[in-house]
Scaffold this motif. Sequence first.
Motif, mmCIF file in Angstrom:
data_model
loop_
_atom_site.group_PDB
_atom_site.id
_atom_site.type_symbol
_atom_site.label_atom_id
_atom_site.label_comp_id
_atom_site.label_asym_id
_atom_site.label_seq_id
_atom_site.Cartn_x
_atom_site.Cartn_y
_atom_site.Cartn_z
ATOM 1 N N MET A 126 0.903 -1.087 0.017
ATOM 2 C CA MET A 126 -0.033 -0.192 0.090
ATOM 3 C C MET A 126 1.004 1.322 0.208
ATOM 4 N N ALA A 127 0.588 2.259 -0.759
ATOM 5 C CA ALA A 127 1.360 3.685 -1.014
ATOM 6 C C ALA A 127 0.317 4.634 -0.809
ATOM 7 N N LEU A 128 0.421 5.400 0.537
ATOM 8 C CA LEU A 128 -0.289 6.536 0.772
ATOM 9 C C LEU A 128 0.537 7.691 0.393
ATOM 10 N N ILE A 129 -0.005 8.645 -0.665
ATOM 11 C CA ILE A 129 0.720 9.684 -1.295
ATOM 12 C C ILE A 129 0.095 11.112 -1.034
ATOM 13 N N LEU A 130 0.621 11.971 -0.324
ATOM 14 C CA LEU A 130 -0.042 13.279 -0.294
ATOM 15 C C LEU A 130 0.195 14.160 -1.707
ATOM 16 N N ASN A 131 -0.743 14.478 -2.266
ATOM 17 C CA ASN A 131 -0.474 15.390 -3.443
ATOM 18 C C ASN A 131 -0.606 16.758 -3.425
ATOM 19 N N ILE A 132 0.094 17.816 -3.865
ATOM 20 C CA ILE A 132 0.111 19.102 -3.356
ATOM 21 C C ILE A 132 0.013 19.642 -4.821
ATOM 22 N N GLU A 133 -0.949 20.519 -5.234
ATOM 23 C CA GLU A 133 -0.999 21.211 -6.454
ATOM 24 C C GLU A 133 -1.363 22.841 -6.142
ATOM 25 N N THR A 134 -0.507 23.798 -6.617
ATOM 26 C CA THR A 134 -0.475 25.090 -6.325
ATOM 27 C C THR A 134 0.021 25.915 -7.468
ATOM 28 N N ALA A 135 0.126 25.367 -8.946
ATOM 29 C CA ALA A 135 0.939 26.119 -9.866
ATOM 30 C C ALA A 135 -0.304 27.190 -10.322
ATOM 31 N N THR A 136 -1.231 27.150 -10.104
ATOM 32 C CA THR A 136 -2.395 28.039 -10.698
ATOM 33 C C THR A 136 -3.131 28.685 -9.519
ATOM 34 N N LYS A 137 -4.268 29.306 -9.748
ATOM 35 C CA LYS A 137 -4.999 29.891 -8.780
ATOM 36 C C LYS A 137 -5.783 28.787 -7.707
ATOM 37 N N ASN A 138 -5.627 27.428 -8.402
ATOM 38 C CA ASN A 138 -6.268 26.560 -7.575
ATOM 39 C C ASN A 138 -5.470 25.957 -6.516
ATOM 40 N N CYS A 139 -5.822 26.013 -5.267
ATOM 41 C CA CYS A 139 -5.088 25.364 -4.295
ATOM 42 C C CYS A 139 -5.689 24.085 -3.932
ATOM 43 N N SER A 140 -5.099 23.055 -4.338
ATOM 44 C CA SER A 140 -5.547 21.626 -4.267
ATOM 45 C C SER A 140 -4.614 20.650 -3.559
ATOM 46 N N VAL A 141 -5.444 19.841 -2.853
ATOM 47 C CA VAL A 141 -4.513 18.671 -1.976
ATOM 48 C C VAL A 141 -5.550 17.437 -2.132
ATOM 49 N N SER A 142 -4.680 16.500 -2.257
ATOM 50 C CA SER A 142 -5.297 14.953 -2.153
ATOM 51 C C SER A 142 -4.580 14.107 -1.518
ATOM 52 N N LEU A 143 -5.294 13.191 -0.829
ATOM 53 C CA LEU A 143 -4.532 12.050 -0.417
ATOM 54 C C LEU A 143 -5.226 10.802 -0.999
ATOM 55 N N ALA A 144 -3.957 9.981 -1.635
ATOM 56 C CA ALA A 144 -4.373 8.885 -2.335
ATOM 57 C C ALA A 144 -3.722 7.596 -1.906
ATOM 58 N N GLU A 145 -4.423 6.486 -2.271
ATOM 59 C CA GLU A 145 -3.976 5.135 -1.857
ATOM 60 C C GLU A 145 -3.929 4.473 -3.059
ATOM 61 N N ASN A 146 -2.724 4.023 -3.420
ATOM 62 C CA ASN A 146 -2.300 3.401 -4.853
ATOM 63 C C ASN A 146 -3.024 3.825 -5.777
ATOM 64 N N GLY A 147 -2.662 5.288 -5.922
ATOM 65 C CA GLY A 147 -3.328 6.112 -6.995
ATOM 66 C C GLY A 147 -4.780 6.531 -7.122
ATOM 67 N N LYS A 148 -5.516 5.767 -6.102
ATOM 68 C CA LYS A 148 -6.882 6.228 -5.941
ATOM 69 C C LYS A 148 -7.159 7.304 -4.753
ATOM 70 N N VAL A 149 -7.994 8.457 -5.338
ATOM 71 C CA VAL A 149 -8.004 9.459 -4.222
ATOM 72 C C VAL A 149 -8.725 8.937 -3.329
ATOM 73 N N LEU A 150 -8.367 9.315 -1.886
ATOM 74 C CA LEU A 150 -9.339 8.875 -0.707
ATOM 75 C C LEU A 150 -10.003 10.381 -0.339
ATOM 76 N N VAL A 151 -9.485 11.332 -0.199
ATOM 77 C CA VAL A 151 -10.025 12.750 -0.159
ATOM 78 C C VAL A 151 -9.360 13.678 -0.886
#
Length: 226
Positions: free
Chosen positions: A1-26
């Motif tokens: 199992m791989a839990l990865i925190l993804n952070i996107e701030t390159a544009t006006k969208n401030c976006s964060v996700s937590l994904a398990e094995n490539g599937k978004v949990l939240v």
Amino acid sequence: MALILNIETATKNCSVSLAENGKVLVLKELNEGNYSHAEKLHLFIQDILEEEKININKIDAVAVSKGPGSYTGLRIGVSAAKGLCFATNKPLISIETLGSLAHAISIKNGFIISMLDARRMEVYAAVYNSDHLQIREIKAEIIDEGSFSEYLLDNTVYFLGDGAEKCKEIIKSDNAVFIDDKFPSAKEMASLSYEKFQQNNFEDVAYFEPFYLKDFMATTEKKKLI
């Protein structure tokens, strides 16, 4: 199992996700007129971890959108990601912003052109085929009537991202399709970061820098002549 925190701030969208094995949990994101990354990013990260009842030390990696995009937005996102990696001793994964954006749509034929607003009539743009494979390098380019004509000649071309809006009145081809409300998001980052995690494709946390494409230009007020 791989839990990865993804952070996107390159544009006006401030976006964060937590994904398990490539599937978004939240997923938590805010795309408003003003950049709110400095105020919202760490709150989103905290909210996601609390919602999933996961300690930050339990994640397996942190992924961050590497650019191109807003200079300030990229700095905030990369600084946060590197800080988390140093604090938890977890690997850092970088995801190309335009490539992630291209994954916001699926097509059977034609091309996808992801583009971000670079002020005035300039955009950051890259071209992808129907399999989301990049077929042209990322460029900072001025949009005119002949832009992307080689792709539009015999194919449907899907333009997306906040840079596409300025192209509608200039690119008049019947083969051009402009898609609204698509922007870089930590949602699309999930599968891409997991793929890199499986390949052990990590960045050097100490030396990693965002991909700005253009040098940052600071402006100062002109001195008044006396």
